[in-house]
Design a protein around this motif. Structure first.
Motif, PDB file in Angstrom:
ATOM      1  N   TYR A 175     -52.992  30.033 -31.916  1.00 34.22           N
ATOM      2  CA  TYR A 175     -53.138  29.971 -30.455  1.00 34.22           C
ATOM      3  C   TYR A 175     -54.192  30.969 -29.972  1.00 34.22           C
ATOM      4  CZ  TYR A 175     -51.734  30.009 -25.521  1.00 34.22           C
ATOM      5  OH  TYR A 175     -51.718  29.930 -24.153  1.00 34.22           O
ATOM      6  N   VAL A 215     -51.345  26.546 -21.249  1.00 39.09           N
ATOM      7  CA  VAL A 215     -50.001  26.005 -21.487  1.00 39.09           C
ATOM      8  C   VAL A 215     -50.071  24.806 -22.428  1.00 39.09           C
ATOM      9  CG1 VAL A 215     -48.069  24.816 -20.388  1.00 39.09           C
ATOM     10  CG2 VAL A 215     -49.021  26.863 -19.338  1.00 39.09           C
ATOM     11  N   TYR A 216     -51.051  23.938 -22.193  1.00 39.18           N
ATOM     12  CA  TYR A 216     -51.170  22.743 -23.028  1.00 39.18           C
ATOM     13  C   TYR A 216     -51.504  23.106 -24.475  1.00 39.18           C
ATOM     14  CZ  TYR A 216     -52.626  18.120 -24.594  1.00 39.18           C
ATOM     15  OH  TYR A 216     -52.742  16.943 -25.292  1.00 39.18           O
ATOM     16  N   LEU A 219     -48.474  24.289 -26.232  1.00 36.67           N
ATOM     17  CA  LEU A 219     -47.665  23.115 -26.590  1.00 36.67           C
ATOM     18  C   LEU A 219     -48.192  22.467 -27.865  1.00 36.67           C
ATOM     19  CD1 LEU A 219     -46.461  20.484 -24.019  1.00 36.67           C
ATOM     20  CD2 LEU A 219     -47.441  19.735 -26.170  1.00 36.67           C
ATOM     21  N   LEU A 222     -47.459  24.632 -30.946  1.00 31.34           N
ATOM     22  CA  LEU A 222     -46.049  24.484 -31.341  1.00 31.34           C
ATOM     23  C   LEU A 222     -45.833  23.173 -32.078  1.00 31.34           C
ATOM     24  CD1 LEU A 222     -44.368  25.752 -28.046  1.00 31.34           C
ATOM     25  CD2 LEU A 222     -44.278  26.896 -30.265  1.00 31.34           C
ATOM     26  N   LEU A 223     -46.402  22.090 -31.547  1.00 33.09           N
ATOM     27  CA  LEU A 223     -46.233  20.778 -32.168  1.00 33.09           C
ATOM     28  C   LEU A 223     -46.826  20.758 -33.571  1.00 33.09           C
ATOM     29  CD1 LEU A 223     -45.456  17.774 -32.043  1.00 33.09           C
ATOM     30  CD2 LEU A 223     -47.664  17.334 -30.942  1.00 33.09           C
ATOM     31  N   PRO A 359     -47.199  14.752 -22.753  1.00 29.04           N
ATOM     32  CA  PRO A 359     -47.745  15.966 -22.123  1.00 29.04           C
ATOM     33  C   PRO A 359     -49.248  15.900 -21.908  1.00 29.04           C
ATOM     34  CG  PRO A 359     -47.109  16.375 -24.412  1.00 29.04           C
ATOM     35  CD  PRO A 359     -46.574  15.028 -24.059  1.00 29.04           C
ATOM     36  N   LEU A 445     -44.796  19.625 -18.460  1.00 32.00           N
ATOM     37  CA  LEU A 445     -45.389  20.566 -19.410  1.00 32.00           C
ATOM     38  C   LEU A 445     -44.429  21.706 -19.737  1.00 32.00           C
ATOM     39  CD1 LEU A 445     -49.039  20.785 -18.030  1.00 32.00           C
ATOM     40  CD2 LEU A 445     -48.292  19.681 -20.135  1.00 32.00           C
ATOM     41  N   THR A 446     -43.756  22.211 -18.718  1.00 33.70           N
ATOM     42  CA  THR A 446     -42.789  23.289 -18.941  1.00 33.70           C
ATOM     43  C   THR A 446     -41.637  22.816 -19.818  1.00 33.70           C
ATOM     44  OG1 THR A 446     -43.327  24.191 -16.746  1.00 33.70           O
ATOM     45  CG2 THR A 446     -41.313  24.986 -17.806  1.00 33.70           C
ATOM     46  N   TRP A 448     -41.637  20.332 -22.002  1.00 28.53           N
ATOM     47  CA  TRP A 448     -42.091  20.122 -23.379  1.00 28.53           C
ATOM     48  C   TRP A 448     -42.210  21.452 -24.125  1.00 28.53           C
ATOM     49  CZ3 TRP A 448     -42.780  16.195 -26.721  1.00 28.53           C
ATOM     50  CH2 TRP A 448     -42.706  14.896 -26.222  1.00 28.53           C
ATOM     51  N   ILE A 449     -42.713  22.474 -23.448  1.00 26.16           N
ATOM     52  CA  ILE A 449     -42.820  23.800 -24.076  1.00 26.16           C
ATOM     53  C   ILE A 449     -41.441  24.292 -24.501  1.00 26.16           C
ATOM     54  CG2 ILE A 449     -43.290  26.235 -23.612  1.00 26.16           C
ATOM     55  CD1 ILE A 449     -45.827  24.865 -24.088  1.00 26.16           C
ATOM     56  N   LEU A 452     -40.026  22.225 -27.486  1.00 19.48           N
ATOM     57  CA  LEU A 452     -40.658  22.526 -28.774  1.00 19.48           C
ATOM     58  C   LEU A 452     -40.290  23.924 -29.265  1.00 19.48           C
ATOM     59  CD1 LEU A 452     -44.202  20.945 -28.272  1.00 19.48           C
ATOM     60  CD2 LEU A 452     -42.266  20.022 -29.550  1.00 19.48           C
TER      61      LEU A 452
END
Length: 471
Positions: A175, A215-216, A219, A222-223, A359, A445-446, A448-449, A452
């Motif tokens: 990240y 944020v994206y 995500l 994490l994925l 997302p 988005l929140t 999904w975060i 994950l």
């Protein structure tokens, strides 16, 4: 230490380095293309506005003839439109002001560019929303499987390193790597905003765009790490990550857009124009024809001013009847446009809800909204341009009505009158309104975060040695 080690390893990895260089070359190409395009379009709009203003101010004619002559209004372009052009290339940028006719916005960039119609223009948003996530999935999907295949995972676990620490070190290292790559482009955008003159208006929107990207990317990191943690081989992990990217970024958005178009079809332009014309000629109820309305209106004026002849009215009847018919045509246009607007709104609401399951779709919609290049901003430009047009035509007709009665021959006005009419000024909707409209995208988005993170924590709670043993 683990994060530092991962960053050094990424730096020494030639594949990662080459991919980062390719992304930066794309950024450079996008910078050249978009800023040149912005400069040319902005210069053309300013020149066109100056030309039409000059023509407008220096005319000598009857006010209603001037209304027929009309003018053009142009959708303004700012730097955030350069960042994410959204639907601007396809929806048009010009509004024609003309008496008796309610025009729609026309002259889209895509009409004159086959490449733009098929593939879209190279922009910062395209790179940040498509290519950077692909690169991030590529490096994260290989992060843990690479340790398994090189035999270092068992050694790390044997030294007492927990699965949780290892997994999160991979997440944060990759990240941070992406942040290092993309941060310069946002710094350049911030500097450009600083010198653009729109700093106060656009800077908060810019910060929200930056936050959306960060944020994206978290995500996506994490994925990709989850895919790597549950996979036994780098090839399978990379294939899975690529499938996720294709589905989220290409297949699902196209599929959902097609479903929205079929579920909430739009009235054709020919049918809409015919309905407006018939509504004006025959009345909205079909039983109030144009001629009868005109006679009834004149009779109401005679009764109101207590006179028996049109000549005895204290104003020019032509100006009043022209405005009366203009108001009715506008009412007919708005009446049928509500149906078209409702279909558009239903499509947009459907797409907004679909972002809960994708997302990428939520991030893209939020980015376009913040950049002022989504459907809502297009709709706001149209409504403001239409309001300006209606007010301008009314002023011209009323000028004829109030001052044209006692003039021998044709009533003509010139520079003194036309010069004092104000130019059109488009007002961006407030940021609070945009965030309210896109709250579903923000929640998506929140959510999904959080989902994950919980899934990654569950995977981390199980020793990676179990998966390693299965290799």
């Amino acid at each position: 230490m683990l994060i530092k080690k991962e960053l050094l390893q990424s730096y020494r990895n030639k594949t990662v380095l080459i991919s980062a260089i390719v992304i930066w070359l794309l950024f450079i190409a996008a910078t050249i293309c978009t800023f040149l395009n912005y400069h040319v379009n902005n210069k053309q709009r300013q020149a066109a506005n100056a030309l039409f203003r000059q023509q407008w101010e220096h005319q000598q004619r009857n006010p209603h003839d001037a209304a027929h002559f009309g003018t053009y209004l142009f959708k303004p372009v700012h730097l955030l439109n350069v960042f994410d052009s959204g639907i601007n290339d396809y929806t048009g940028n010009t509004y024609r002001v003309e008496a008796h006719i309610q025009h729609e916005i026309s002259n889209s960039e895509a009409e004159n560019s086959d490449t733009a119609m098929r593939f879209g223009n190279l922009s910062f948003a395209l790179i940040l929303q498509l290519f950077v996530p692909l690169f991030l999935l590529f490096i994260t999907s290989n992060s843990i499987t690479g340790e398994k295949e090189h035999g270092t995972l068992k050694m790390l676990l044997a030294q007492g390193l927990s699965s949780r620490k290892l997994i999160w070190a991979k997440v944060w290292a990759n990240y941070l790597l992406i942040i290092v790559i993309i941060l310069p482009i946002f710094i350049i955008m911030a500097i450009a905003l600083l010198f653009s003159g729109d700093m106060d208006l656009l800077f908060c929107r810019f910060l929200w765009i930056l936050l959306t990207c960060l944020v994206y990317y978290l995500l996506v990191a994490l994925l990709g790490t989850i895919i790597s943690a549950v996979s036994n081989q780098s090839g399978k992990a990379l294939l899975s990550a690529l499938c996720f990217w294709i589905f989220m970024s290409i297949i699902f958005p196209k599929l959902i857009t097609g479903i929205a178009n079929r579920s909430y079809p739009l009235m054709s332009r020919a049918v809409f124009s015919d309905l407006v014309e018939q509504g004006y000629r025959k009345g909205l109820n079909g039983k109030d024809p144009y001629a009868a309305r005109g006679v009834r209106y004149i009779n109401s004026l005679l009764k109101k001013y207590q006179v028996n002849r049109i000549e005895d009215l204290p104003f020019d009847i032509d100006g009043m009847t022209l405005q009366f018919n203009e108001d009715y045509r506008t009412m007919a246009f708005n009446h049928y446009f509500k149906e078209v607007e409702n279909s558009f709104n239903q499509q947009q609401h459907f797409l907004c809800l679909s972002g809960i399951f994708d997302p990428f779709l939520s991030a893209k919609r939020l980015s376009m909204a913040l950049a002022g290049s989504d459907f809502y901003h297009h709709e706001q430009f149209f409504k403001q341009a239409q309001a300006y047009r209606n007010d301008l035509i009314r002023k011209l007709n009323m000028q004829l009505a109030v001052h044209g009665k006692d003039v021998k021959g044709e009533y003509v006005v010139g520079l003194r009158y036309f010069g004092q009419l104000k130019d059109f000024s488009y007002q961006l909707p407030p940021l609070s309104r945009i965030l309210q409209l896109e709250k579903i995208a923000i929640i998506s988005l929140t959510g999904w975060i959080l989902l994950l993170i919980l899934l990654l924590q569950f995977i981390a709670s199980r020793s990676l040695a179990l998966n390693y043993a299965a290799v």
